[in-house]
Design an enzyme around this catalytic site. Sequence first.
Site, PDB file in Angstrom:
ATOM      1  N   CYS A  21     -39.160 -36.877  49.701  1.00  0.00           N
ATOM      2  CA  CYS A  21     -39.413 -36.668  50.958  1.00  0.00           C
ATOM      3  C   CYS A  21     -37.837 -36.380  51.907  1.00  0.00           C
ATOM      4  O   CYS A  21     -37.622 -37.311  51.983  1.00  0.00           O
ATOM      5  CB  CYS A  21     -40.506 -36.913  52.131  1.00  0.00           C
ATOM      6  SG  CYS A  21     -40.939 -35.512  53.579  1.00  0.00           S
ATOM      7  N   CYS A  71     -42.554 -34.218  39.011  1.00  0.00           N
ATOM      8  CA  CYS A  71     -44.002 -34.760  38.952  1.00  0.00           C
ATOM      9  C   CYS A  71     -44.213 -35.619  39.824  1.00  0.00           C
ATOM     10  O   CYS A  71     -44.000 -37.030  40.089  1.00  0.00           O
ATOM     11  CB  CYS A  71     -43.708 -35.699  37.384  1.00  0.00           C
ATOM     12  SG  CYS A  71     -44.992 -36.639  37.021  1.00  0.00           S
ATOM     13  N   CYS A 128     -45.911 -32.695  52.598  1.00  0.00           N
ATOM     14  CA  CYS A 128     -45.463 -34.275  52.528  1.00  0.00           C
ATOM     15  C   CYS A 128     -47.109 -34.854  53.514  1.00  0.00           C
ATOM     16  O   CYS A 128     -46.675 -34.177  54.424  1.00  0.00           O
ATOM     17  CB  CYS A 128     -44.239 -34.906  53.178  1.00  0.00           C
ATOM     18  SG  CYS A 128     -44.201 -36.001  53.061  1.00  0.00           S
ATOM     19  N   CYS A 161     -45.547 -36.137  56.659  1.00  0.00           N
ATOM     20  CA  CYS A 161     -44.943 -35.496  58.093  1.00  0.00           C
ATOM     21  C   CYS A 161     -44.974 -34.137  58.140  1.00  0.00           C
ATOM     22  O   CYS A 161     -44.449 -33.314  58.260  1.00  0.00           O
ATOM     23  CB  CYS A 161     -43.467 -35.715  58.020  1.00  0.00           C
ATOM     24  SG  CYS A 161     -42.615 -35.015  56.680  1.00  0.00           S
ATOM     25  N   CYS A 185     -39.038 -37.537  55.852  1.00  0.00           N
ATOM     26  CA  CYS A 185     -38.904 -39.005  55.813  1.00  0.00           C
ATOM     27  C   CYS A 185     -39.111 -39.825  55.747  1.00  0.00           C
ATOM     28  O   CYS A 185     -39.611 -40.721  55.355  1.00  0.00           O
ATOM     29  CB  CYS A 185     -40.796 -39.422  56.388  1.00  0.00           C
ATOM     30  SG  CYS A 185     -42.037 -39.346  55.093  1.00  0.00           S
TER      31      CYS A 185
END
Length: 140
Positions: A97, A120, A48, A51, A100
């Site tokens: 995510c 996707c 991510c 984070c 976060c």
Amino acid sequence: MSDKLVLSDEEWKKRLNPQEYQVLRQHGTERPGSGCFLGTKEPGTYVCAGCNNPLFKSGEKFESGTGWPSFTQPLKPDAVAEYRDVSYGMVRTEVRCGRCDGHLGHVFPDGPPPTGLRYCMNSVAMKHAPEGQSLPLVTK
């Protein structure tokens, strides 16, 4: 996921560039075909951009022809969270995510075996950690 990262909107604006903020925090999307990870095949882990939570292994990435990087499954079940998305007159499954809550993209039931899923994702919502390297989790 027990190590949730919760920041104020102002803190996110300071940490992310404008495009990352628009996608991760405002549930935006990048133009199809514009993402930096669309054609990459380098071994490693996609994390991510908000984070550094590990999301997908490069071995799960495939060419979907949609204009966005696509994966068959997340690194582990709690790496991502899924939510019903009824925006723009469509019913889709949003992927965020698991740490976060940043918007990553959507998952569709039209992927290849073994899962039949197509995660996707927006390139701008991710970073790539080369094989054998990891990025430290972002903390407050």
